[in-house]
Design an enzyme around this catalytic site. Structure first.
Site, PDB file in Angstrom:
ATOM      1  N   CYS A 102       0.834  -1.204   0.000  1.00 26.49           N
ATOM      2  CA  CYS A 102       0.000   0.000   0.000  1.00 26.49           C
ATOM      3  C   CYS A 102       0.873   1.260   0.000  1.00 26.49           C
ATOM      4  O   CYS A 102       1.563   1.510  -0.977  1.00 26.49           O
ATOM      5  CB  CYS A 102      -0.976  -0.053   1.178  1.00 26.49           C
ATOM      6  SG  CYS A 102      -2.282   1.164   0.994  1.00 26.49           S
ATOM      7  N   HIS A 128      -3.758  -5.173   0.370  1.00 25.48           N
ATOM      8  CA  HIS A 128      -3.225  -5.606   1.676  1.00 25.48           C
ATOM      9  C   HIS A 128      -3.198  -7.135   1.771  1.00 25.48           C
ATOM     10  O   HIS A 128      -4.208  -7.738   2.140  1.00 25.48           O
ATOM     11  CB  HIS A 128      -4.085  -5.030   2.805  1.00 25.48           C
ATOM     12  CG  HIS A 128      -3.876  -3.571   3.011  1.00 25.48           C
ATOM     13  ND1 HIS A 128      -2.912  -3.060   3.842  1.00 25.48           N
ATOM     14  CD2 HIS A 128      -4.491  -2.510   2.446  1.00 25.48           C
ATOM     15  CE1 HIS A 128      -2.938  -1.744   3.804  1.00 25.48           C
ATOM     16  NE2 HIS A 128      -3.889  -1.378   2.963  1.00 25.48           N
ATOM     17  N   GLU A 170      -1.955  -8.903   3.970  1.00 24.02           N
ATOM     18  CA  GLU A 170      -1.975  -9.366   5.360  1.00 24.02           C
ATOM     19  C   GLU A 170      -3.378  -9.548   5.911  1.00 24.02           C
ATOM     20  O   GLU A 170      -3.562 -10.164   6.949  1.00 24.02           O
ATOM     21  CB  GLU A 170      -1.177  -8.395   6.256  1.00 24.02           C
ATOM     22  CG  GLU A 170      -1.777  -7.003   6.474  1.00 24.02           C
ATOM     23  CD  GLU A 170      -1.508  -6.008   5.327  1.00 24.02           C
ATOM     24  OE1 GLU A 170      -1.171  -6.467   4.226  1.00 24.02           O
ATOM     25  OE2 GLU A 170      -1.654  -4.804   5.543  1.00 24.02           O
ATOM     26  N   GLY A 192      -1.069 -15.879  37.730  1.00 21.82           N
ATOM     27  CA  GLY A 192      -1.916 -17.042  37.444  1.00 21.82           C
ATOM     28  C   GLY A 192      -2.243 -17.097  35.964  1.00 21.82           C
ATOM     29  O   GLY A 192      -2.722 -18.095  35.460  1.00 21.82           O
ATOM     30  N   GLY A 193      -2.018 -16.001  35.240  1.00 20.72           N
ATOM     31  CA  GLY A 193      -2.316 -15.944  33.802  1.00 20.72           C
ATOM     32  C   GLY A 193      -1.228 -16.605  32.969  1.00 20.72           C
ATOM     33  O   GLY A 193      -0.162 -16.965  33.484  1.00 20.72           O
ATOM     34  N   VAL A 194      -1.515 -16.746  31.667  1.00 22.45           N
ATOM     35  CA  VAL A 194      -0.617 -17.489  30.788  1.00 22.45           C
ATOM     36  C   VAL A 194       0.748 -16.801  30.639  1.00 22.45           C
ATOM     37  O   VAL A 194       1.788 -17.451  30.750  1.00 22.45           O
ATOM     38  CB  VAL A 194      -1.233 -17.607  29.364  1.00 22.45           C
ATOM     39  CG1 VAL A 194      -0.382 -18.497  28.484  1.00 22.45           C
ATOM     40  CG2 VAL A 194      -2.635 -18.150  29.438  1.00 22.45           C
ATOM     41  N   ASP A 195       0.741 -15.481  30.402  1.00 21.64           N
ATOM     42  CA  ASP A 195       1.993 -14.805  30.058  1.00 21.64           C
ATOM     43  C   ASP A 195       3.016 -14.882  31.195  1.00 21.64           C
ATOM     44  O   ASP A 195       4.167 -15.284  30.986  1.00 21.64           O
ATOM     45  CB  ASP A 195       1.743 -13.335  29.689  1.00 21.64           C
ATOM     46  CG  ASP A 195       0.776 -13.203  28.525  1.00 21.64           C
ATOM     47  OD1 ASP A 195       0.574 -14.196  27.818  1.00 21.64           O
ATOM     48  OD2 ASP A 195       0.232 -12.100  28.330  1.00 21.64           O
ATOM     49  N   SER A 196       2.601 -14.476  32.402  1.00 20.06           N
ATOM     50  CA  SER A 196       3.581 -14.479  33.490  1.00 20.06           C
ATOM     51  C   SER A 196       4.002 -15.911  33.827  1.00 20.06           C
ATOM     52  O   SER A 196       5.161 -16.166  34.171  1.00 20.06           O
ATOM     53  CB  SER A 196       3.053 -13.750  34.730  1.00 20.06           C
ATOM     54  OG  SER A 196       1.940 -14.414  35.273  1.00 20.06           O
ATOM     55  N   SER A 197       3.090 -16.880  33.674  1.00 20.02           N
ATOM     56  CA  SER A 197       3.441 -18.272  33.992  1.00 20.02           C
ATOM     57  C   SER A 197       4.484 -18.804  33.011  1.00 20.02           C
ATOM     58  O   SER A 197       5.467 -19.437  33.404  1.00 20.02           O
ATOM     59  CB  SER A 197       2.209 -19.171  33.944  1.00 20.02           C
ATOM     60  OG  SER A 197       1.212 -18.680  34.793  1.00 20.02           O
TER      61      SER A 197
END
Ligand code: XMP
Length: 516
Positions: A79, A167, A169, A222-227
């Site tokens: 573009c 585009h 994408e 307890g969430g995915v990222d920090s675990s």
């Protein structure tokens, strides 16, 4: 590691280009349009110029010196990127009569071009541009048009430069990923070796080099990222990582103990801190949602800091920051879409440096890495849960008794979602895995009911379950009536203090996922 570099000219879909390329198992990085690296760039196998909200004629238009990589790296302009290349190298760009927006079909002029390997005739693409290319530079050829766009795609005859005004994408360009694959693999020679396993190997080696024998503290939610961040760091530095998990009294029923056990089974060195009473005391009588959020956020920082400071020789703060968090906060047009909040406000005297092992990953890649690290599926597929927890699901002031009622009702709903399975694409899938996020809201109203021979006057709760791709927009989940009937019955029969259950059928926008 070889990578594709995406120069970001500020388009809303730049992140999508990166997503598509990662799906091709190829590492790529988005940098601001003017930050092509100086010095060694051997690891860059190709350069993509993104779209932009600007026209090449705007005073503020972002411009880049193509000579930094022209002739040395294959280039693809998308573009604005295509218009900028054409305009800079001697072609012409003019405002289109009206904005060209929507689905169009390609008519090939040179279908043999490597960019179009494997393309179907009339392949559908998505256009969205105000300017249009009206002449291409000398020694360039037009390789595809559409009914209204003459230069839909061009290629240089003697150089590795391509431009597309559509585009590739976005989802509506039906063979867009194939076009990106033709560029990344066919033209740039990408070897598609980027996988969760290779990411873990490289990151563990990098973390060992970065952190050495230093100590790291990390706040778990307890969430995915920090675990996943914690498990990855643990693999690299073992006991030099100390994780801190705070019970603010607003977690789901039994969650503190369950998650703590999960973490211990994963071999993490984790300190669990029961700070329920502190939070309940500070929240007593507070009704205003933002005030509750602030008290809960500050309470977390206080508890985390007090514990982190006991690890006197800690030099690093580990965080589960992921790529979209950073892109959203660093948007180059200067508009912050979402301010990124992770553990913040550490005392300056601790002088901790940030260590963010997931900072290049998208959410689904974090999940793949977690699986590869052997983490249990229930941790990996865990729904998002707000930092202030049940605090923003108890409308009005918070008391331990209200928390107890909400935890019990929420537990019935969430376990019900886990147990109830339906067929999705021929696979038996739990309702829990079919929705993005779910929970129960405790309403600040009482209503009349009848139980046995007795009139009751008790609380009402609302069930909330949504489907979404990113939480920016969401639809209410169309859960089966039989399921809703069972959950309603179970809650009213088993949770003392509740005699009415409603189901929230609002979408976001205009509603939000949480009620506060
Ligand atoms: P809304 O309610 O804005 O929520 O549609 C979008 C997503 O963000 C979560 N959420 C929060 N997460 N702190 C958080 O860490 C908060 O204060 C907060 N408020 C909402 C919400 O659960 C949903 O996933």
């Amino acid at each position: 590691m070889q990578k594709i570099l995406i120069l970001d000219f500020g388009s809303q879909t730049t992140q999508l280009i990166a997503r598509r390329i990662r799906e091709l198992d190829t590492f790529c990085e988005i940098v601001p349009y003017n930050k092509y690296p100086v010095g060694d760039d051997n690891y860059i196998i190709g350069v993509i110029l993104s779209g932009s909200p600007y026209s090449v004629y705007d005073k503020e238009a972002f411009k880049v010196d193509l000579q930094q990589f022209r002739g040395r790296k294959p280039i693809l302009g998308i573009c604005y990127g295509a218009q900028f290349i054409s305009y800079t190298l001697g072609g012409n760009v003019e405002p289109a009569g009206s904005r060209e927006y929507g689905r169009q079909n390609l008519q090939f002029i040179n279908k043999e071009n490597p960019l179009f390997q494997g393309f179907d005739d009339n392949s559908q693409v998505w256009m969205s541009h105000g300017d249009t290319i009206t002449a291409i530079p000398n020694d360039f050829e037009c390789i595809a048009s559409t009914e209204t766009v003459k230069y839909a795609a061009y290629a240089a005859k003697n150089e590795k430069i391509w431009g597309v005004q559509f585009h590739p994408e976005v989802f509506h360009s039906l063979q867009g990923t194939l076009l990106l694959k033709n560029f990344v693999v066919g033209i740039c020679g990408g070897c598609q070796d980027w996988s969760a396993a290779s990411f873990i190997d490289t990151t563990v080696a990098e973390l060992k080099a970065q952190v050495g024998n230093d100590k790291v503290v990390l706040g778990l939610s307890g969430g995915v990222d920090s675990s996943v961040a914690a498990v990855l760091l643990n693999k690299a530095i073992g006991k030099n990582l100390t994780c801190i998990f705070v019970d603010n009294g607003l977690l789901r029923k039994n969650e503190f103990q369950n998650v703590l056990n999960d973490y211990k089974c994963l071999g993490l060195n984790v300190i669990g801190i029961d700070a329920k009473e502190k939070f309940y005391a500070e929240l007593a009588g507070v009704e205003e949602p933002e005030k509750k959020r602030k008290i809960i956020g500050k309470g977390f920082v206080d508890v985390f800091n007090a514990e982190a400071q006991k690890i006197t020789d800690a030099k690093w703060l580990g965080q589960g920051t992921i790529y979209p968090d950073r892109i959203e906060s660093l948007n180059i047009t200067g508009k912050t879409i979402k301010s990124h909040h992770n553990v913040g406000g550490l005392p300056k005297e601790m002088k901790l440096q940030l260590c963010e092992p997931l900072k290049w990953l998208f959410k689904d890649e974090v999940r793949k890495v977690g699986r590869q690290l052997g983490m249990p599926e229930h941790l990996i597929k865990r729904h998002p849960f707000p930092g202030p927890g049940l605090g923003v699901r108890i409308l009005g002031d918070i008391t331990p008794e209200k928390v107890r009622i909400l935890q019990d009702a929420d537990d019935i709903f969430i376990n019900g979602l886990r147990e109830w399975k339906t067929m999705v694409d021929g696979v038996e899938t739990s309702l829990y895995d079919q929705v993005w996020q779910a929970g129960v809201i405790l309403l600040p109203v009482k209503s009349v009911g009848v139980m046995g021979d007795e009139r009751t006057y008790e609380r009402a709760v609302a069930l909330r379950a949504v489907t979404s791709a990113d939480a920016m927009t969401a639809d209410w989940a169309h859960l089966p009536y039989d399921f809703l009937a069972k959950v309603s019955n179970d809650i009213i029969n088993k949770v003392k203090g509740v005699n009415r259950v409603a189901y929230d059928i609002s979408s976001k926008p205009p509603a939000t996922i949480e009620w506060e």
